[in-house]
Design a protein around this motif. Structure first.
Motif, mmCIF file in Angstrom:
data_model
loop_
_atom_site.group_PDB
_atom_site.id
_atom_site.type_symbol
_atom_site.label_atom_id
_atom_site.label_comp_id
_atom_site.label_asym_id
_atom_site.label_seq_id
_atom_site.Cartn_x
_atom_site.Cartn_y
_atom_site.Cartn_z
ATOM 1 N N GLN A 653 -16.222 -1.819 1.150
ATOM 2 C CA GLN A 653 -15.650 -1.869 -0.191
ATOM 3 C C GLN A 653 -14.432 -0.954 -0.302
ATOM 4 N N ARG A 655 -12.397 -0.230 2.148
ATOM 5 C CA ARG A 655 -11.315 -0.915 2.857
ATOM 6 C C ARG A 655 -10.702 -2.015 1.989
ATOM 7 N N ARG A 656 -11.578 -2.729 1.278
ATOM 8 C CA ARG A 656 -11.085 -3.814 0.427
ATOM 9 C C ARG A 656 -10.198 -3.260 -0.697
ATOM 10 N N GLN A 659 -6.787 -2.230 0.804
ATOM 11 C CA GLN A 659 -5.909 -3.360 1.083
ATOM 12 C C GLN A 659 -5.239 -3.873 -0.187
ATOM 13 N N ARG A 660 -5.999 -3.940 -1.277
ATOM 14 C CA ARG A 660 -5.424 -4.420 -2.532
ATOM 15 C C ARG A 660 -4.418 -3.427 -3.096
#
Length: 704
Positions: A653, A655-656, A659-660
């Protein structure tokens, strides 16, 4: 049984002391505990320390503790007592001096005094004795304030030990433990059930009946009763004390009688006279040559008729069985020892063949409670979820509990439906979903849908949510051998009474309540919110463990202000929770600061998107504070920003989010994750804090 509102709470903390005083007090108490731990390390291996090794409050308490001896023609019985009144009145255990021709009380300095029984409440094995002459220099033991005992609170017992070889004087001994539950109802055969008991996990010797149970301030919170005597149910490692609240109320009933006696307890004495005499005749007395009592649970040769038959029936009764799905930290560090200590057989259901094999190869594991030497060896066998062995275990079980994490609950539907369908149709069962969310309805829907799709008939089954308050930070089955699971002393669980089909079993610290959802919401908005704030803000300040962050005085003050705002909002919505564990801020702060847990901040900070949910512990709690004041506490905005910026390459989560945030404006990501729009004052505070902090997202996004 009503559970006390705090696990490691300090009474001063609950009275509204200032933040600086609180921090200074916590720091001093932590130093005291650390010094005492080092000084008494070798004694704690045996569960006891010399009484002189206690805190500064101990000398006054020690002077009030007496050795009480019943002098009979053929033996001398011993118990402990405590002076509670300047007129020379002391409390002790009635059964050790019942019908004694003479009673001698020995003061802490070795001075003997004559003692006479002034009053007896035989149903509660309580006696008041009057010392003569009255000790001039002894300070009576102070009573704790009414209603002040907290579950998980550290306690001490001062009691006499039987004389060692070559010693003529019994030794006054100090033992440490924790409160497991309050307002407990227990039966000590052949007496009727006793209410208003404090269950605690403090090592006690054979002369400890009648001894005082003290809080950290040396105040009396209870009198230890019938130590070592058979009780129903029998819970190894758990002792019981009559609460000081109950004793205080009973003492108010007394009035002066002839020859120094006290009247007012005759009804209680007469009601249990025969049962109490049976107890004494059975040999439950502590003699000068050792313990003159039978082994726990063994038949009583001195009893007759129905009592002996009941004891034989109890000894041959089949042990109940619990199937615990999820042999993780809560499953093995809290649930398994809870049931094992209560005499249940434990079956651990794992989703992995490897884990099941390791559990069966080990045969047992250790569950240790921080703050003392208390540890439990838990024997358990393992099955794999979805196998025939799992279905057979559930078919024979008396209770099923899950501790697998909310995301894994729906996946249990098919396996649990098949297992429940293997039970006799007339044998109902309850399934407890022990999770930090109201996930029981989800589990029930998954099971019933799976059963319907496969034409399976289920027995009457209750699916009830349960909140386990224990924090278990260490232990797993990753490697072969016997692991040790380490958790704190808060052994409390709230079970949703509205969804049970049967009566909840009597277990220490477990209470079935219709206020389950209120407790769950309060836990998320107070305790879980504080946990998350310390995790994300603590990482920003360079800390590695929760206890380090909780001892950071600057951070502690900010978190406390935020939690007090959330607490106030929770209580306005749910006033029935006033005084309960789930809304005690300072109890939560004490638990966070438990250095024995060494709980990594990265573990608590895991899954930031889930924690940033609009009803999660950060945004949900911030909105509560915002509703109260128009603008939430700054710490919540900073915590949300820190969660948004959380960098952990091992966390999917995180990492997600990275990235955003590397390709989108922070305001857009914040809106999608938390539903906070840019014109919301809380969103503005969060974005201000986010842009003002260091953000390692670029490197993390690249690594991802």
């Amino acid at each position: 049984m009503r559970i006390a509102p705090a696990c490691l709470a300090s009474l001063a903390l609950l009275t509204g002391a200032s933040g600086s005083a609180l921090n200074k007090k916590v720091s001093n108490e932590a130093k005291e505990r650390a010094n005492a731990h080092q000084a008494n390390k070798k004694h704690r291996a045996a569960g006891t320390v010399p009484a002189a090794a206690g805190t500064a409050t101990d000398p006054d308490a020690q002077q009030a503790v007496i050795l009480v001896e019943g002098i009979y023609g053929d033996r001398t019985t011993k118990a402990t007592g405590v002076i509670f009144d300047a007129a020379g009145l002391a409390l002790t255990a009635a059964h050790t001096i019942e019908a004694a021709p003479a009673v001698i009380a020995t003061l802490a300095d070795g001075t003997p005094r004559r003692a006479r029984i002034a009053a007896r409440a035989q149903c509660h094995d309580l006696a008041v004795v009057r010392l003569s002459p009255v000790p001039a220099s002894v300070r009576p033991i102070p009573f704790a304030p009414p209603g002040s005992v907290r579950v998980g609170e550290p306690v001490r017992a001062l009691s006499y030990a039987l004389a060692a070889a070559g010693s003529a004087t019994p030794q006054l001994t100090l033992t440490h433990g924790t409160v497991a539950a309050v307002n407990v109802r227990e039966r000590f055969v052949p007496l009727p059930p006793i209410s208003s008991l404090i269950a605690h996990q403090t090592p006690l010797g054979p002369v400890a009946s009648g001894s005082p149970l003290l809080n950290a301030r040396g105040q009396l919170i209870g009198i230890n009763t019938l130590v070592g005597h058979r009780r129903e149910p029998a819970l190894p490692g758990v002792e019981y004390a009559l609460s000081s609240d109950y004793i205080r109320a009973r003492l108010r009933q007394l009035k002066p009688g002839p020859n120094g006696t006290l009247g007012g307890w005759r009804a209680a004495r007469d009601a249990c006279h025969h049962a109490h005499n049976t107890l004494v005749a059975a040999g439950h007395t502590h003699g000068s040559r050792g313990i003159a009592r039978r082994p726990l649970g063994s038949p009583d040769p001195g009893a007759r008729g129905t009592e002996t038959a009941a004891m034989v029936a109890a000894s041959t009764r089949t042990r109940p069985t619990v199937v615990i799905i999820g042999p993780g930290k809560i499953g093995c560090g809290y649930l398994a020892p809870l049931f094992a200590q209560a005499g249940w057989d434990v079956v651990l259901a794992a989703r992995s063949d490897d884990v099941a094999r390791r559990i069966n190869a080990a045969g047992a594991f250790t569950a240790r409670v921080t703050g003392g030497a208390h540890a439990t060896e838990v024997r358990a066998r393992a099955v794999v979820v979805g196998t025939a062995a799992f279905e057979a275990a559930v078919a024979q079980a008396d209770l099923v509990a899950t501790a697998v994490g909310t995301g894994s609950i729906p996946g249990l539907g098919i396996a649990l439906a098949r297992a429940l369908a293997a039970r006799p149709a007339d044998r109902s069962i309850d399934v407890w979903a022990v999770e930090n969310a109201d996930i029981a309805p989800v589990l029930e829907a998954a099971v019933r849908e799976a059963a319907s799709a496969r034409g399976l008939t289920l027995p009457r089954t209750g699916f009830a949510g349960a909140i386990a308050w224990a924090a278990v930070a260490q232990g797993d089955w990753r490697a072969p051998g016997r692991p040790e699971f380490v958790g704190d002393a808060c052994r409390v669980m709230h079970v949703d009474a509205t969804r049970l089909v049967g009566e909840a079993p009597r277990l220490p610290g477990v209470v079935a309540t219709p206020l389950y959802r209120e407790h769950l919401w309060a836990k998320r908005m107070v305790f879980s919110a504080g946990h998350a704030l310390f995790a994300y803000l603590g990482l920003q300040r360079g800390h590695r463990f929760v206890d380090e962050a909780a001892r950071d005085l600057r951070l502690r003050r900010r978190v406390r202000r935020a939690l007090m705002a959330a607490r106030g909002a929770v209580l306005r919505d749910h006033p029935a929770l006033e005084g309960e564990l789930s809304v005690s801020v300072d109890w939560a702060l004490e638990r966070y600061a438990n250095a024995d847990l060494r709980d990594p901040l990265t573990r608590v900070a895991r899954d930031p998107i889930r924690k940033l949910h609009v009803e999660g512990p950060l945004v949900g709690a911030a909105r509560l504070g915002q509703r109260r004041r128009g603008r939430g506490p700054v710490a919540f905005a900073e915590g949300i920003a820190a969660a948004l910026a959380h960098a952990d390459p091992g966390d999917a989560q995180a990492r997600r989010l990275a990235q955003r945030l590397a390709r989108e404006p922070a305001a857009a990501v914040l809106r999608d994750v938390t539903l906070l729009h840019a014109n919301d004052p809380l969103a503005r505070d969060v974005l201000r804090a986010y842009h003002g902090a260091a953000r390692p997202h670029a490197a993390l996004a690249t690594a991802a």
